[in-house]
Design a protein around this motif. Structure first.
Motif, PDB file in Angstrom:
ATOM      1  N   GLU A 155      36.172  31.903  47.917  1.00  0.00           N
ATOM      2  CA  GLU A 155      35.564  31.236  46.768  1.00  0.00           C
ATOM      3  C   GLU A 155      36.417  31.409  45.515  1.00  0.00           C
ATOM      4  O   GLU A 155      36.850  32.510  45.176  1.00  0.00           O
ATOM      5  CB  GLU A 155      34.160  31.796  46.509  1.00  0.00           C
ATOM      6  CG  GLU A 155      33.423  31.074  45.384  1.00  0.00           C
ATOM      7  CD  GLU A 155      32.006  31.573  45.212  1.00  0.00           C
ATOM      8  OE1 GLU A 155      31.346  31.130  44.259  1.00  0.00           O
ATOM      9  OE2 GLU A 155      31.569  32.416  46.032  1.00  0.00           O
ATOM     10  N   GLY A 156      36.670  30.286  44.852  1.00  0.00           N
ATOM     11  CA  GLY A 156      37.450  30.321  43.619  1.00  0.00           C
ATOM     12  C   GLY A 156      38.948  30.392  43.844  1.00  0.00           C
ATOM     13  O   GLY A 156      39.701  30.607  42.884  1.00  0.00           O
ATOM     14  N   HIS A 157      39.402  30.212  45.090  1.00  0.00           N
ATOM     15  CA  HIS A 157      40.833  30.308  45.395  1.00  0.00           C
ATOM     16  C   HIS A 157      41.266  29.189  46.333  1.00  0.00           C
ATOM     17  O   HIS A 157      40.450  28.642  47.087  1.00  0.00           O
ATOM     18  CB  HIS A 157      41.156  31.663  46.043  1.00  0.00           C
ATOM     19  CG  HIS A 157      41.026  32.822  45.111  1.00  0.00           C
ATOM     20  ND1 HIS A 157      39.794  33.356  44.768  1.00  0.00           N
ATOM     21  CD2 HIS A 157      41.964  33.540  44.430  1.00  0.00           C
ATOM     22  CE1 HIS A 157      39.984  34.370  43.931  1.00  0.00           C
ATOM     23  NE2 HIS A 157      41.285  34.497  43.720  1.00  0.00           N
ATOM     24  N   TYR A 158      42.553  28.905  46.280  1.00  0.00           N
ATOM     25  CA  TYR A 158      43.163  27.944  47.195  1.00  0.00           C
ATOM     26  C   TYR A 158      44.331  28.595  47.931  1.00  0.00           C
ATOM     27  O   TYR A 158      45.006  29.489  47.395  1.00  0.00           O
ATOM     28  CB  TYR A 158      43.695  26.724  46.443  1.00  0.00           C
ATOM     29  CG  TYR A 158      42.632  25.793  45.909  1.00  0.00           C
ATOM     30  CD1 TYR A 158      41.675  25.234  46.746  1.00  0.00           C
ATOM     31  CD2 TYR A 158      42.604  25.467  44.555  1.00  0.00           C
ATOM     32  CE1 TYR A 158      40.707  24.363  46.253  1.00  0.00           C
ATOM     33  CE2 TYR A 158      41.643  24.598  44.054  1.00  0.00           C
ATOM     34  CZ  TYR A 158      40.699  24.058  44.907  1.00  0.00           C
ATOM     35  OH  TYR A 158      39.740  23.206  44.421  1.00  0.00           O
ATOM     36  N   TYR A 159      44.513  28.129  49.148  1.00  0.00           N
ATOM     37  CA  TYR A 159      45.671  28.520  49.966  1.00  0.00           C
ATOM     38  C   TYR A 159      46.722  27.430  49.824  1.00  0.00           C
ATOM     39  O   TYR A 159      46.472  26.262  50.139  1.00  0.00           O
ATOM     40  CB  TYR A 159      45.236  28.656  51.424  1.00  0.00           C
ATOM     41  CG  TYR A 159      46.347  28.853  52.449  1.00  0.00           C
ATOM     42  CD1 TYR A 159      47.260  29.885  52.335  1.00  0.00           C
ATOM     43  CD2 TYR A 159      46.438  27.997  53.555  1.00  0.00           C
ATOM     44  CE1 TYR A 159      48.250  30.077  53.293  1.00  0.00           C
ATOM     45  CE2 TYR A 159      47.410  28.180  54.520  1.00  0.00           C
ATOM     46  CZ  TYR A 159      48.322  29.217  54.389  1.00  0.00           C
ATOM     47  OH  TYR A 159      49.293  29.402  55.338  1.00  0.00           O
ATOM     48  N   VAL A 207      47.896  32.570  48.264  1.00  0.00           N
ATOM     49  CA  VAL A 207      46.539  32.277  47.808  1.00  0.00           C
ATOM     50  C   VAL A 207      46.501  32.473  46.295  1.00  0.00           C
ATOM     51  O   VAL A 207      46.889  33.539  45.790  1.00  0.00           O
ATOM     52  CB  VAL A 207      45.509  33.188  48.503  1.00  0.00           C
ATOM     53  CG1 VAL A 207      44.118  32.962  47.900  1.00  0.00           C
ATOM     54  CG2 VAL A 207      45.483  32.914  49.999  1.00  0.00           C
ATOM     55  N   LEU A 208      46.042  31.436  45.584  1.00  0.00           N
ATOM     56  CA  LEU A 208      46.038  31.457  44.126  1.00  0.00           C
ATOM     57  C   LEU A 208      44.644  31.127  43.591  1.00  0.00           C
ATOM     58  O   LEU A 208      43.868  30.440  44.261  1.00  0.00           O
ATOM     59  CB  LEU A 208      47.032  30.419  43.576  1.00  0.00           C
ATOM     60  CG  LEU A 208      48.501  30.600  43.929  1.00  0.00           C
ATOM     61  CD1 LEU A 208      49.308  29.406  43.440  1.00  0.00           C
ATOM     62  CD2 LEU A 208      49.041  31.894  43.318  1.00  0.00           C
ATOM     63  N   PRO A 209      44.332  31.582  42.369  1.00  0.00           N
ATOM     64  CA  PRO A 209      43.073  31.168  41.734  1.00  0.00           C
ATOM     65  C   PRO A 209      43.011  29.644  41.619  1.00  0.00           C
ATOM     66  O   PRO A 209      44.047  28.971  41.433  1.00  0.00           O
ATOM     67  CB  PRO A 209      43.137  31.838  40.359  1.00  0.00           C
ATOM     68  CG  PRO A 209      44.062  32.997  40.539  1.00  0.00           C
ATOM     69  CD  PRO A 209      45.084  32.547  41.540  1.00  0.00           C
ATOM     70  N   ALA A 210      41.839  29.102  41.725  1.00  0.00           N
ATOM     71  CA  ALA A 210      41.664  27.652  41.745  1.00  0.00           C
ATOM     72  C   ALA A 210      42.160  26.982  40.473  1.00  0.00           C
ATOM     73  O   ALA A 210      42.537  25.804  40.493  1.00  0.00           O
ATOM     74  CB  ALA A 210      40.196  27.310  41.985  1.00  0.00           C
ATOM     75  N   ASP A 211      42.184  27.709  39.353  1.00  0.00           N
ATOM     76  CA  ASP A 211      42.598  27.093  38.091  1.00  0.00           C
ATOM     77  C   ASP A 211      44.083  27.277  37.793  1.00  0.00           C
ATOM     78  O   ASP A 211      44.549  26.971  36.701  1.00  0.00           O
ATOM     79  CB  ASP A 211      41.770  27.652  36.929  1.00  0.00           C
ATOM     80  CG  ASP A 211      41.928  29.170  36.770  1.00  0.00           C
ATOM     81  OD1 ASP A 211      42.595  29.800  37.624  1.00  0.00           O
ATOM     82  OD2 ASP A 211      41.368  29.723  35.807  1.00  0.00           O
ATOM     83  N   GLN A 212      44.852  27.760  38.778  1.00  0.00           N
ATOM     84  CA  GLN A 212      46.279  27.993  38.553  1.00  0.00           C
ATOM     85  C   GLN A 212      47.103  26.995  39.360  1.00  0.00           C
ATOM     86  O   GLN A 212      46.864  26.787  40.547  1.00  0.00           O
ATOM     87  CB  GLN A 212      46.655  29.422  38.958  1.00  0.00           C
ATOM     88  CG  GLN A 212      48.090  29.790  38.617  1.00  0.00           C
ATOM     89  CD  GLN A 212      48.381  31.261  38.882  1.00  0.00           C
ATOM     90  OE1 GLN A 212      47.829  31.856  39.799  1.00  0.00           O
ATOM     91  NE2 GLN A 212      49.235  31.860  38.064  1.00  0.00           N
ATOM     92  N   SER A 213      48.083  26.375  38.726  1.00  0.00           N
ATOM     93  CA  SER A 213      48.953  25.447  39.436  1.00  0.00           C
ATOM     94  C   SER A 213      49.848  26.213  40.395  1.00  0.00           C
ATOM     95  O   SER A 213      50.171  27.382  40.154  1.00  0.00           O
ATOM     96  CB  SER A 213      49.824  24.660  38.454  1.00  0.00           C
ATOM     97  OG  SER A 213      50.839  25.494  37.910  1.00  0.00           O
ATOM     98  N   PHE A 214      50.248  25.573  41.484  1.00  0.00           N
ATOM     99  CA  PHE A 214      51.069  26.309  42.452  1.00  0.00           C
ATOM    100  C   PHE A 214      52.441  26.632  41.873  1.00  0.00           C
ATOM    101  O   PHE A 214      53.026  27.659  42.205  1.00  0.00           O
ATOM    102  CB  PHE A 214      51.161  25.549  43.780  1.00  0.00           C
ATOM    103  CG  PHE A 214      52.237  24.491  43.873  1.00  0.00           C
ATOM    104  CD1 PHE A 214      53.554  24.821  44.147  1.00  0.00           C
ATOM    105  CD2 PHE A 214      51.911  23.148  43.721  1.00  0.00           C
ATOM    106  CE1 PHE A 214      54.537  23.849  44.255  1.00  0.00           C
ATOM    107  CE2 PHE A 214      52.887  22.170  43.837  1.00  0.00           C
ATOM    108  CZ  PHE A 214      54.202  22.508  44.097  1.00  0.00           C
TER     109      PHE A 214
END
Length: 427
Positions: free
Chosen positions: A232-236, A401-408
């Motif tokens: 939750e709140g993160h993207y791979y 894995v990064l926070p959802a509000d951070q660009s890759f």
């Protein structure tokens, strides 16, 4: 969709073509070093960019790459005798050194300067890592030697293979920058292949079937980010670098070796699929190397001519029962052959005027645009392409894995830059 003329520009790489001229501005992998294992060993036929050549290693260990055919009567020098510092045609004894220069014509008088005026077309060829590289372009524009990380790590930390692929180079490359197919085509292999299993990222791949793509310009090519949901709140994020014209890296999984590809045109309907594995901070262990040699990971099991044992003549040994059981999604065993079987199924040169592209094809679309722009800029204005300098080649793929509000791009920071002795960024 692509217009026919653009498809032809991108896929045709022979002498006199715009894309062929672009390829000739880069050092290209030509042979595995094992194919010329010793001084004065037998010569090897080479076909690259629609040119038929012969490669040999002379008595002093120098590598030669030149026109396959003797200047006298056109005999293939594959039949030649590699001896005493040169390759001798068995027909009438004409002998050439590693630069293609004729050094003996037995029928001519000793006082003749005939040899000085006979030179076969030749190209420089050097060894970097376990690969022999050649440069086919303007000698005045020859770039520095290749600096890809897999050829610069210490001995024992890298493994390279190649396989014959029966399709145009571009559709093979496009498979390499298409991360969305992993969820389907390779789903049965992620947890069973010893070079992929055990990664936390495998679960993210299986759980999110609709990756979001973001493509960012990079000096040497593109960074292609594929985003899937994580906790939750993160993207791979799986970030694939593509460097002009034909280099890609696959984002890493766990602490397995990193891997990637070159797709080198043989002619317009065939290519060499080069695959490499390496680890930036440790030796490859015996089990990993054995798996690579057996055709696991991104490699394939091949015959003596580097053609896969599973090929279109035997339907790639497709197993419908394994497909139904879910062991393999397509019924074909091995990640490399899962890719090449479908790429070859499109035909030798896919008709891109019939395509229906979607958002997940963003990387493919931008790569085509960048290739076309680079080829035209070189042909029309003499602009040297990006991708053939060390700063473009010291690149890595990234899984994070990064926070959802951070660009890759912000999130990976310097992780995409290859630094000696620094571990890869992986999940």
């Amino acid at each position: 969709m692509l217009r026919t003329e653009i498809n032809e520009l991108l896929t045709q790489t022979g002498p006199g073509t715009k894309m062929g001229a672009l390829f000739r501005r880069f050092w290209q992998p030509v042979l595995l070093a094992e194919e010329l294992p010793a001084n004065d060993c037998p010569p090897v036929r080479v076909k690259i960019l629609s040119e038929r050549l012969i490669a040999f290693r002379d008595s002093e260990g120098r590598y030669g790459l030149m026109d396959e055919f003797c200047a006298h009567r056109g005999v293939s020098l594959w039949f030649g005798r590699n001896e005493a510092g040169g390759l001798r045609c068995p027909y009438h004894g004409w002998k050439y050194d590693y630069t293609g220069q004729a050094i003996e014509v037995p029928s001519e008088p000793e006082t003749s300067n005939f040899c000085a005026n006979v030179k076969l077309k030749s190209y420089p060829m050097i060894k970097r890592g376990d690969v022999l590289w050649a440069y086919f372009g303007d000698p005045e524009a020859q770039p520095p030697l290749p600096e890809w990380e897999f050829v610069t790590v210490p001995e024992g930390q890298a493994f390279t293979s190649k396989r014959f692929q029966e399709c145009n180079w571009l559709q093979a490359l496009e498979g390499g920058i298409d991360s969305s197919h992993v969820t389907f085509l390779h789903s049965g292999s992620l947890d069973s292949d010893p070079l992929f299993k055990g990664s936390r990222g495998n679960a993210y791949n299986r759980a999110d079937l609709k990756p979001f793509f973001e493509v960012v310009d990079y000096e040497g090519g593109l960074l292609i980010g594929a985003r899937r949901s994580a906790e939750e709140g993160h993207y791979y994020w799986r970030v694939t670098p593509w460097v002009l014209p034909n280099f890609t890296m696959v984002p890493p999984r766990a602490d397995h070796p990193m891997h990637g590809h070159f797709w080198v045109p043989i002619d317009d309907e065939n290519c060499w699929a080069w695959s490499f594995d390496y680890h930036p901070t440790r030796q490859l262990d015996s089990e990993e190397v054995a798996a690579m040699r057996a055709g696991l990971g991104v490699h394939s099991a091949n015959d003596e001519n580097y053609r896969p044992l599973a090929n279109k003549d035997n339907d790639y040994l497709m197993d419908r029962d394994a497909q139904r059981r879910g062991e393999t999604y397509s019924g074909i065993k091995g990640i490399a052959l899962q890719d090449s079987s479908l790429q070859e199924s499109m035909g030798p040169i896919v008709d891109r005027t019939k395509e229906r592209l979607v958002a997940t094809d963003a990387g493919i679309i931008k790569a085509r645009q960048k290739l076309r722009k680079a080829a035209l800029a070189l042909a029309e204005d003499g602009v040297e392409p990006a991708g053939n300098r060390a700063r473009h080649q010291k690149v890595r793929s990234v899984a994070v894995v990064l926070p959802a509000d951070q660009s890759f791009v912000d999130g990976i920071g310097e992780a995409m830059v290859a630094k000696p002795g620094v571990r890869q960024t992986t999940v």
